[in-house]
Design a protein around this motif. Structure first.
Motif, PDB file in Angstrom:
ATOM      1  N   ASP A 112       0.183 -12.409  -9.031  1.00  7.81           N
ATOM      2  CA  ASP A 112      -0.257 -13.688  -8.086  1.00  7.81           C
ATOM      3  C   ASP A 112      -1.765 -13.322  -8.085  1.00  7.81           C
ATOM      4  O   ASP A 112      -2.416 -13.510  -6.985  1.00  7.81           O
ATOM      5  N   ASN A 134      -4.251 -16.017  -6.186  1.00  9.29           N
ATOM      6  CA  ASN A 134      -4.003 -16.417  -4.989  1.00  9.29           C
ATOM      7  C   ASN A 134      -5.343 -16.436  -3.883  1.00  9.29           C
ATOM      8  O   ASN A 134      -5.911 -15.489  -4.081  1.00  9.29           O
ATOM      9  N   TYR A 186       3.341 -24.502  -5.431  1.00  9.39           N
ATOM     10  CA  TYR A 186       2.202 -23.805  -5.570  1.00  9.39           C
ATOM     11  C   TYR A 186       1.930 -23.515  -7.065  1.00  9.39           C
ATOM     12  O   TYR A 186       3.074 -23.163  -7.781  1.00  9.39           O
ATOM     13  N   GLY A 210      -4.062 -20.801  -8.135  1.00 17.02           N
ATOM     14  CA  GLY A 210      -3.918 -20.353  -6.903  1.00 17.02           C
ATOM     15  C   GLY A 210      -3.877 -21.590  -5.754  1.00 17.02           C
ATOM     16  O   GLY A 210      -4.055 -21.241  -4.328  1.00 17.02           O
TER      17      GLY A 210
END
Length: 203
Positions: A66, A69, A102, A107
């Motif tokens: 991720d 993020n 999401y 992000g």
């Protein structure tokens, strides 16, 4: 005695209307595994504590992180098992759920709605701050998913331990001396209601 064609047609029409009136409409169920529009991932959607959640259950390219993020501490977390649909609440009177989605590609978290289209499509719509709206349609891979045992755990009772979802499991196959072969298989995220990110927010 032979029936006239017109009588036979009328009988079928009356029977069809009667059958539709006594057959209960099947409620739309967004739970299950869904392939995203560009095919790079499957999202597992399930009900956790009364609301719908969705996590990455399969990746075309395993081992994703991720890394977009905005929370720097989360940039090293695996995308496998990561929540994508967050706390989606059922809207009264319609087969639609609203909450947040999401997008790991940028992000950002968007206000979102999900709506089943028939039994094999799921429409996702999302907007940032009421504008920059867009959406896509996911295709059902498997499901629906039975209710989570975690949702029926009595108050105060200890919930089962969350399964590990570290992205990929590596197994080494025995080969002749001097040779080594490594096989990689994707981990199954299992019951998503037990994943730490969901258990923390949903209960």
């Amino acid at each position: 005695m032979l029936h006239r064609p017109r009588d036979v047609v009328r009988t079928f029409i009356v029977f069809g209307v009667f059958a539709m009136s006594v057959t209960p409409a099947l409620a739309a169920d967004p739970s299950g595994d869904w392939k995203v529009a560009d095919g790079v991932a499957n999202i597992r959607v399930a009900e956790c504590s009364g609301n719908m959640w969705g996590v990455v259950a399969w990746e075309q390219e395993p081992g994703g992180l991720d890394d977009h993020n905005p929370d720097v501490s989360k940039r090293s977390r695996p995308t496998l098992g990561m929540p994508i649909l967050i706390n989606m609440k059922k809207k009264a009177g319609v087969d639609q759920w609203e909450g947040e989605v999401y997008n790991a590609k940028d992000g950002k978290t968007y206000s979102s709605t999900i709506k089943p289209i028939g039994s094999d499509k799921l429409e996702i719509q999302g907007c940032v701050l009421g504008f920059l709206c867009g959406g896509e349609t996911w295709t059902r891979v498997a499901g629906p998913i039975p209710p989570s045992p975690a949702a029926s755990v009595a108050k105060g009772a200890k919930a089962p331990v969350a399964p590990k979802t570290t992205g990929a499991m590596t197994a080494t196959t025995k080969m002749p001396a001097g040779q080594k072969q490594t096989a990689t298989t994707t981990a199954d995220v299992g019951d998503i209601c037990l994943l730490a990110d969901i258990a923390r927010l949903a209960h």
